[in-house]
Design a protein around this motif. Structure first.
Motif, PDB file in Angstrom:
ATOM      1  N   GLY A   1       0.805  -1.216   0.000  1.00 40.86           N
ATOM      2  CA  GLY A   1       0.000   0.000   0.000  1.00 40.86           C
ATOM      3  C   GLY A   1       0.838   1.266   0.000  1.00 40.86           C
ATOM      4  O   GLY A   1       0.294   2.369  -0.129  1.00 40.86           O
ATOM      5  N   LYS A   2       2.158   1.131   0.144  1.00 43.84           N
ATOM      6  CA  LYS A   2       3.037   2.305   0.136  1.00 43.84           C
ATOM      7  C   LYS A   2       3.244   2.802  -1.295  1.00 43.84           C
ATOM      8  O   LYS A   2       3.191   2.030  -2.252  1.00 43.84           O
ATOM      9  N   ARG A   3       3.500   4.112  -1.418  1.00 41.67           N
ATOM     10  CA  ARG A   3       3.560   4.750  -2.731  1.00 41.67           C
ATOM     11  C   ARG A   3       4.870   5.500  -2.938  1.00 41.67           C
ATOM     12  O   ARG A   3       5.353   6.172  -2.029  1.00 41.67           O
ATOM     13  N   VAL A   4       5.391   5.382  -4.160  1.00 49.33           N
ATOM     14  CA  VAL A   4       6.519   6.207  -4.575  1.00 49.33           C
ATOM     15  C   VAL A   4       6.059   7.079  -5.743  1.00 49.33           C
ATOM     16  O   VAL A   4       5.422   6.598  -6.677  1.00 49.33           O
ATOM     17  N   ALA A   5       6.329   8.375  -5.659  1.00 47.89           N
ATOM     18  CA  ALA A   5       6.015   9.311  -6.737  1.00 47.89           C
ATOM     19  C   ALA A   5       7.300   9.612  -7.484  1.00 47.89           C
ATOM     20  O   ALA A   5       8.317   9.972  -6.868  1.00 47.89           O
TER      21      ALA A   5
ATOM     22  N   LEU B   1       0.185  19.067  -5.856  1.00 46.37           N
ATOM     23  CA  LEU B   1       0.389  18.966  -4.408  1.00 46.37           C
ATOM     24  C   LEU B   1      -0.569  17.964  -3.783  1.00 46.37           C
ATOM     25  O   LEU B   1      -0.175  17.181  -2.910  1.00 46.37           O
ATOM     26  N   ARG B   2      -1.803  17.954  -4.234  1.00 49.68           N
ATOM     27  CA  ARG B   2      -2.778  17.002  -3.691  1.00 49.68           C
ATOM     28  C   ARG B   2      -2.374  15.564  -4.018  1.00 49.68           C
ATOM     29  O   ARG B   2      -2.548  14.661  -3.191  1.00 49.68           O
ATOM     30  N   ARG B   3      -1.834  15.349  -5.200  1.00 50.56           N
ATOM     31  CA  ARG B   3      -1.401  14.000  -5.579  1.00 50.56           C
ATOM     32  C   ARG B   3      -0.236  13.524  -4.712  1.00 50.56           C
ATOM     33  O   ARG B   3      -0.108  12.329  -4.415  1.00 50.56           O
ATOM     34  N   LEU B   4       0.623  14.449  -4.315  1.00 53.52           N
ATOM     35  CA  LEU B   4       1.840  14.072  -3.611  1.00 53.52           C
ATOM     36  C   LEU B   4       1.657  13.922  -2.110  1.00 53.52           C
ATOM     37  O   LEU B   4       2.534  13.373  -1.432  1.00 53.52           O
ATOM     38  N   GLU B   5       0.548  14.395  -1.577  1.00 61.50           N
ATOM     39  CA  GLU B   5       0.343  14.391  -0.128  1.00 61.50           C
ATOM     40  C   GLU B   5       0.402  12.995   0.472  1.00 61.50           C
ATOM     41  O   GLU B   5       0.871  12.811   1.597  1.00 61.50           O
TER      42      GLU B   5
ATOM     43  N   LEU C   1       7.350   8.140  -0.630  1.00 62.73           N
ATOM     44  CA  LEU C   1       8.661   8.531  -1.145  1.00 62.73           C
ATOM     45  C   LEU C   1       8.442   9.384  -2.377  1.00 62.73           C
ATOM     46  O   LEU C   1       7.672   9.019  -3.269  1.00 62.73           O
ATOM     47  N   LEU C   2       9.100  10.531  -2.441  1.00 60.80           N
ATOM     48  CA  LEU C   2       8.993  11.435  -3.572  1.00 60.80           C
ATOM     49  C   LEU C   2      10.365  11.588  -4.220  1.00 60.80           C
ATOM     50  O   LEU C   2      11.318  12.051  -3.585  1.00 60.80           O
TER      51      LEU C   2
ATOM     52  N   ARG D   1       9.085  11.045   2.180  1.00 59.92           N
ATOM     53  CA  ARG D   1      10.527  11.238   2.211  1.00 59.92           C
ATOM     54  C   ARG D   1      10.886  11.900   0.887  1.00 59.92           C
ATOM     55  O   ARG D   1      10.574  11.376  -0.187  1.00 59.92           O
ATOM     56  N   LYS D   2      11.526  13.056   0.929  1.00 60.91           N
ATOM     57  CA  LYS D   2      11.684  13.882  -0.257  1.00 60.91           C
ATOM     58  C   LYS D   2      13.133  13.830  -0.761  1.00 60.91           C
ATOM     59  O   LYS D   2      14.067  14.160  -0.032  1.00 60.91           O
TER      60      LYS D   2
END
Length: 309
Positions: A197-201, A214-218, A222-223, A270-271
């Motif tokens: 369920g974790k996401r990386v952008a 910004l809404r997508r990245l909230e 991990l970004l 995490r950016k």
């Protein structure tokens, strides 16, 4: 989900072969307080067996050889590489496809416009389809969600959502072709979700940050974000001429309208800055730009980093 950063520099790598800027000169002299980097390349897997590439860098062969989990595992020809997601048609995102021409079956996910540019306008990419079953092209919409499948159709358990980030196609695309392309298919951002369920952008090229992005990245964990240029006029100051960062499709890191300030409100991910140009002062770990980035809670990606989500 396992994420490996095989390369973290912008096109040309660091040091860049024809550049003698302050960063490159001191890197060659052995006095630079930082790391050399190959061109940006990221790979992802949910099970450590089937791996997917996010774009394909010109340094791909060397990067695969430097990464044990991407080595062949059986006798003869084999590879754990199951597919590729292309987020644009930029040369430093697609040139590595030619390193995958040795009859290894895999799947490419890309928009219809990018497929047409590569398959219909550039005959060299026909080397990827020399025999039946060598390559499967899967066209994706510019605002769609889908599972990443290998060439046989097996589900990797990684879901992918893509969305349009810009309307600028690479300069090598002809005017005639541009007139027949969909503008929103030029540049994509991607958010990948593993079975946890974790996401990386992932977005190595971002022209601008707006409220929708910004809404997508909230909710990302991990970004991996465009860190190409520190300032908008960076290349002009270093080279004496050239284009601004924004003219090249990259929001600069610094400044009142830069990404460091625009993304300051993101607390969950995490950016990490990726796709860092050789001229960018934040490569210098002894400098003020690097200190500012770290103080703001960001990291500067390095070749060989791994993340588990």
């Amino acid at each position: 989900m396992h994420i490996k950063i095989l390369g973290s520099a912008a096109g040309g790598g660091f040091p860049q072969w024809n550049c003698n800027c302050r960063n490159c000169e001191s890197a060659r002299a052995g006095t630079f307080k930082g790391k050399s980097r190959t061109q940006t390349q990221v790979s992802v897997s949910n099970d450590d067996r089937a791996w997917f590439l996010l774009n394909t860098s010109p340094d791909l062969r060397t990067q695969i050889e430097a990464t044990l989990v991407l080595h062949p595992r059986n006798h003869g020809r084999s590879s754990p590489l199951a597919g590729v997601l292309l987020t644009s048609g930029d040369i430093d995102q697609v040139a590595g496809l030619l390193s995958l021409r040795e009859l290894q079956p895999f799947r490419i996910y890309c928009t219809t416009s990018i497929r047409r540019i590569l398959q219909e306008d550039n005959s060299i990419f026909a080397m990827l389809n020399r025999v039946p079953g060598q390559l499967s092209w899967t066209e994706i919409a510019s605002d769609a969600s889908f599972p990443l499948l290998d060439v046989a159709g097996s589900d990797s358990k990684i879901g992918c959502t893509v969305f349009s980030l810009g309307r600028r196609y690479p300069p090598y695309v002809s005017r005639e072709r541009l007139a027949r392309l969909e503008p929103e298919e030029a540049l994509l951002g991607a958010i990948l979700t593993g079975s946890s369920g974790k996401r990386v952008a992932y977005m190595p090229a971002v022209p601008a940050v707006d409220d929708a992005l910004l809404r997508r990245l909230e909710d990302a964990d991990l970004l991996l974000f465009d860190g190409t240029f520190w300032s908008d006029d960076e290349l002009i100051r270093v080279q004496g001429s050239g284009s601004t960062a924004r003219e090249m499709g990259h929001i600069p890191v610094s400044g009142t309208e830069g990404s460091l300030r625009a993304l300051a409100g993101l607390r969950h991910p995490r950016k990490v800055f990726i796709h860092v140009n050789n001229t960018n002062p934040m490569l210098d770990e002894s400098g003020s730009a690097y200190a500012e980035v770290r103080a703001a809670g960001w990291e500067v990606a390095e070749d060989g980093w791994s993340f588990d989500l």
